[in-house]
Motif scaffolding. Structure first.
Motif, PDB file in Angstrom:
ATOM      1  N   PHE B  92       0.845  -1.163  -0.062  1.00 40.39           N
ATOM      2  CA  PHE B  92       0.061   0.086  -0.084  1.00 40.39           C
ATOM      3  C   PHE B  92       0.915   1.236   0.067  1.00 40.39           C
ATOM      4  O   PHE B  92       2.050   1.105   0.342  1.00 40.39           O
ATOM      5  CB  PHE B  92      -0.910  -0.149   1.223  1.00 40.39           C
ATOM      6  CG  PHE B  92      -0.407   0.052   2.660  1.00 40.39           C
ATOM      7  CD1 PHE B  92      -0.062  -1.003   3.097  1.00 40.39           C
ATOM      8  CD2 PHE B  92      -0.130   1.268   3.306  1.00 40.39           C
ATOM      9  CE1 PHE B  92       0.511  -1.053   4.406  1.00 40.39           C
ATOM     10  CE2 PHE B  92       0.435   1.399   4.464  1.00 40.39           C
ATOM     11  CZ  PHE B  92       0.854   0.335   5.073  1.00 40.39           C
ATOM     12  N   ILE B  93       0.295   2.454  -0.609  1.00 33.97           N
ATOM     13  CA  ILE B  93       1.165   3.517  -0.711  1.00 33.97           C
ATOM     14  C   ILE B  93       0.045   4.669  -0.080  1.00 33.97           C
ATOM     15  O   ILE B  93      -1.072   4.528  -0.960  1.00 33.97           O
ATOM     16  CB  ILE B  93       1.684   3.794  -2.137  1.00 33.97           C
ATOM     17  CG1 ILE B  93       2.708   2.893  -2.715  1.00 33.97           C
ATOM     18  CG2 ILE B  93       2.469   5.041  -2.267  1.00 33.97           C
ATOM     19  CD1 ILE B  93       2.667   2.560  -3.985  1.00 33.97           C
ATOM     20  N   GLN B  94       0.573   5.505   0.652  1.00 34.00           N
ATOM     21  CA  GLN B  94      -0.281   6.630   1.008  1.00 34.00           C
ATOM     22  C   GLN B  94       0.301   7.927   0.527  1.00 34.00           C
ATOM     23  O   GLN B  94       1.484   7.990   0.857  1.00 34.00           O
ATOM     24  CB  GLN B  94      -0.547   6.558   2.578  1.00 34.00           C
ATOM     25  CG  GLN B  94      -1.492   5.119   2.858  1.00 34.00           C
ATOM     26  CD  GLN B  94      -1.385   5.079   4.571  1.00 34.00           C
ATOM     27  OE1 GLN B  94      -0.518   5.555   5.247  1.00 34.00           O
ATOM     28  NE2 GLN B  94      -2.771   4.591   4.867  1.00 34.00           N
ATOM     29  N   PHE B  95      -0.505   9.083   0.141  1.00 36.68           N
ATOM     30  CA  PHE B  95      -0.071  10.174  -0.075  1.00 36.68           C
ATOM     31  C   PHE B  95      -1.040  11.284   0.649  1.00 36.68           C
ATOM     32  O   PHE B  95      -2.228  10.992   0.884  1.00 36.68           O
ATOM     33  CB  PHE B  95      -0.177  10.481  -1.439  1.00 36.68           C
ATOM     34  CG  PHE B  95       0.621   9.594  -2.553  1.00 36.68           C
ATOM     35  CD1 PHE B  95       1.868   9.690  -2.774  1.00 36.68           C
ATOM     36  CD2 PHE B  95      -0.053   8.693  -3.078  1.00 36.68           C
ATOM     37  CE1 PHE B  95       2.653   8.932  -3.626  1.00 36.68           C
ATOM     38  CE2 PHE B  95       0.504   7.749  -3.763  1.00 36.68           C
ATOM     39  CZ  PHE B  95       1.981   8.041  -4.237  1.00 36.68           C
ATOM     40  N   GLY B  96      -0.544  12.268   1.190  1.00 38.30           N
ATOM     41  CA  GLY B  96      -1.104  13.106   1.887  1.00 38.30           C
ATOM     42  C   GLY B  96      -0.493  14.559   1.559  1.00 38.30           C
ATOM     43  O   GLY B  96       0.519  14.899   1.601  1.00 38.30           O
ATOM     44  N   ASN B  97      -1.462  15.594   1.334  1.00 38.84           N
ATOM     45  CA  ASN B  97      -0.854  16.977   0.997  1.00 38.84           C
ATOM     46  C   ASN B  97      -2.054  18.049   1.061  1.00 38.84           C
ATOM     47  O   ASN B  97      -3.329  17.624   1.107  1.00 38.84           O
ATOM     48  CB  ASN B  97      -0.459  17.104  -0.368  1.00 38.84           C
ATOM     49  CG  ASN B  97      -1.412  16.887  -1.481  1.00 38.84           C
ATOM     50  OD1 ASN B  97      -1.669  15.644  -1.454  1.00 38.84           O
ATOM     51  ND2 ASN B  97      -1.722  17.787  -1.881  1.00 38.84           N
ATOM     52  N   PHE B  98      -1.585  19.104   1.480  1.00 41.17           N
ATOM     53  CA  PHE B  98      -2.767  20.359   1.441  1.00 41.17           C
ATOM     54  C   PHE B  98      -3.345  20.633   0.284  1.00 41.17           C
ATOM     55  O   PHE B  98      -2.394  20.702  -0.721  1.00 41.17           O
ATOM     56  CB  PHE B  98      -1.992  21.391   2.134  1.00 41.17           C
ATOM     57  CG  PHE B  98      -1.407  21.188   3.527  1.00 41.17           C
ATOM     58  CD1 PHE B  98      -2.540  21.438   4.800  1.00 41.17           C
ATOM     59  CD2 PHE B  98      -0.208  20.658   3.822  1.00 41.17           C
ATOM     60  CE1 PHE B  98      -2.064  21.193   5.934  1.00 41.17           C
ATOM     61  CE2 PHE B  98       0.003  20.555   5.387  1.00 41.17           C
ATOM     62  CZ  PHE B  98      -0.738  20.802   6.201  1.00 41.17           C
ATOM     63  N   ILE B  99      -4.557  20.882   0.209  1.00 41.94           N
ATOM     64  CA  ILE B  99      -5.146  21.559  -1.032  1.00 41.94           C
ATOM     65  C   ILE B  99      -6.030  22.660  -0.599  1.00 41.94           C
ATOM     66  O   ILE B  99      -6.428  22.638   0.593  1.00 41.94           O
ATOM     67  CB  ILE B  99      -5.895  20.469  -1.955  1.00 41.94           C
ATOM     68  CG1 ILE B  99      -7.098  20.054  -1.345  1.00 41.94           C
ATOM     69  CG2 ILE B  99      -5.054  19.263  -2.273  1.00 41.94           C
ATOM     70  CD1 ILE B  99      -7.972  19.339  -2.374  1.00 41.94           C
ATOM     71  N   SER B 100      -6.136  23.475  -1.643  1.00 45.91           N
ATOM     72  CA  SER B 100      -7.138  24.497  -1.161  1.00 45.91           C
ATOM     73  C   SER B 100      -8.696  24.067  -1.295  1.00 45.91           C
ATOM     74  O   SER B 100      -9.036  23.156  -1.976  1.00 45.91           O
ATOM     75  CB  SER B 100      -7.195  25.659  -2.451  1.00 45.91           C
ATOM     76  OG  SER B 100      -8.130  26.556  -2.553  1.00 45.91           O
ATOM     77  N   ASN B 101      -9.412  24.595  -0.364  1.00 49.74           N
ATOM     78  CA  ASN B 101     -10.768  24.016  -0.248  1.00 49.74           C
ATOM     79  C   ASN B 101     -11.734  24.171  -1.519  1.00 49.74           C
ATOM     80  O   ASN B 101     -12.473  23.628  -1.809  1.00 49.74           O
ATOM     81  CB  ASN B 101     -11.364  24.919   1.145  1.00 49.74           C
ATOM     82  CG  ASN B 101     -10.954  24.070   2.275  1.00 49.74           C
ATOM     83  OD1 ASN B 101     -10.664  23.061   2.389  1.00 49.74           O
ATOM     84  ND2 ASN B 101     -11.019  25.121   3.340  1.00 49.74           N
ATOM     85  N   SER B 102     -11.286  25.194  -2.054  1.00 47.03           N
ATOM     86  CA  SER B 102     -11.881  25.401  -3.506  1.00 47.03           C
ATOM     87  C   SER B 102     -11.894  24.508  -4.517  1.00 47.03           C
ATOM     88  O   SER B 102     -12.499  24.347  -5.388  1.00 47.03           O
ATOM     89  CB  SER B 102     -11.178  26.788  -4.053  1.00 47.03           C
ATOM     90  OG  SER B 102     -10.146  26.817  -4.434  1.00 47.03           O
ATOM     91  N   HIS B 103     -10.943  23.633  -4.277  1.00 48.68           N
ATOM     92  CA  HIS B 103     -10.628  22.356  -5.461  1.00 48.68           C
ATOM     93  C   HIS B 103     -11.281  20.964  -4.904  1.00 48.68           C
ATOM     94  O   HIS B 103     -11.127  20.343  -5.680  1.00 48.68           O
ATOM     95  CB  HIS B 103      -8.862  22.426  -5.389  1.00 48.68           C
ATOM     96  CG  HIS B 103      -8.303  23.445  -6.261  1.00 48.68           C
ATOM     97  ND1 HIS B 103      -6.949  23.854  -5.862  1.00 48.68           N
ATOM     98  CD2 HIS B 103      -8.696  24.369  -7.183  1.00 48.68           C
ATOM     99  CE1 HIS B 103      -6.852  24.781  -6.604  1.00 48.68           C
ATOM    100  NE2 HIS B 103      -7.990  25.369  -7.312  1.00 48.68           N
TER     101      HIS B 103
END
Lengths: 127, 178
Positions: B92-103
């Motif tokens: 398994f591979i997990q990615f996590g990052n911040f994104i703008s709420n508008s997206h």
């Protein structure tokens, strides 16, 4: 036209373009952060070459891995040379993949579906 | 928490390795080299291991291209988390990052749509987008995500954790059966 030779980096492939011999090679890893910046000058060069090509042209891919943005540029490269074929001269693609790399072989098969150029897919021991 | 506690925690979560912090393209290349090296010692067919490499390329570059830059310890950049692990019969591979709420809404719809496709539809859409050349310098058109789904052969899990009024944390998990 001048030859182009670009040494590989951890994110860009080795480029060998010898227009006098009709030989074009892309090898190694391709995941540039800005693929347009890297490939645009090469595509412009290929477009100019296709106007007055050598008697036969060979485009060689020997890739280990690449990002999808690079894939679209590889397809554009192949498409640039379709013109050579339409103009009645010889142009071919050799797509090498490591013997056990079925994924890279399948990527070559994708290009076969999308291109009019003859594409030969071959297993090899790649560096 | 001692290093031994961390070791036990990673082991209990089936983690092989991970990274948290600021992401650059050079760092992605280093993570790939490390992954290749780790995969050589781990079980599984070459094709599956190659799929893991492809998924990591697309997942991490996706963060670089589309993630929201945030400031942490005075450094403005694409802060993220990346984890790779192995459970019985799957990686398994997990990615996590911040994104703008508008997206969030558009991305959620796009991923749900891709997840609803059968594998042959994924392949067809992948080739369609590739042929039309609707690619920008940041990828785009969903080609990278389609490659992730195609290479994993399974749907992806994703969620959005609200952080504040501007940002959410985008979590994505991809599994590759062995």
């Amino acid at each position: 036209m001048e030859r182009i030779e670009i040494e590989p980096t951890s994110t860009t492939p080795r480029i060998i373009f010898r227009p006098d011999e009709g030989y074009f090679e892309v090898s190694g890893k391709s995941l540039p952060e800005n693929s347009f910046e890297f490939y645009k000058p090469l595509l412009d060069f290929m477009e100019a070459y296709a106007e007055d090509p050598a008697p036969s042209t060979l485009l060689v891919f020997k890739l280990q891995y690449f990002n999808t943005s690079s894939t679209s540029h590889f397809l554009r490269m192949v498409k640039k040379f379709e013109k050579i074929l339409e103009d009645g001269k010889d142009a071919r693609v050799s797509w090498y993949h490591d013997f056990e790399d079925d994924d890279m072989r399948d990527a070559g098969e994708d290009f076969k579906v999308l291109s009019k150029l003859p594409i030969k897919i071959m297993g090899a021991h790649l560096e | 928490m001692t290093a031994f506690d961390q070791y036990r925690m990673m082991r209990s979560h089936h983690l092989i390795f991970g990274y948290r912090g600021f992401l650059t393209n050079e760092l992605i290349a280093s993570i790939l080299t490390l992954t290749e090296s780790k995969l050589r010692d781990l079980p599984g067919p070459f094709k599956k291991k190659k799929s893991i490499i492809n998924i990591i390329i697309e997942g991490l570059q996706n963060i670089l291209y589309h993630g929201e830059a945030v400031e942490e310890n005075g450094v403005l950049g694409h802060h993220c988390i990346f984890l790779m692990g192995q459970r019985t019969n799957e990686y398994f591979i997990q990615f996590g990052n911040f994104i703008s709420n508008s997206h969030v809404s558009a991305l959620s719809k796009k991923l749900s749509y891709f997840n609803s496709l059968k594998q042959d539809q994924v392949q067809k859409l992948y080739l369609d987008i590739l042929e039309k050349g609707e690619i920008t310098d940041k990828g785009g058109a969903g080609l990278g995500i389609l490659r992730v789904i195609r290479d994993s052969g399974r749907t992806m899990d994703f969620s959005f954790v609200p952080v504040d009024e501007r940002q959410s944390f985008f979590c994505m998990e991809i599994k590759i059966s062995m």
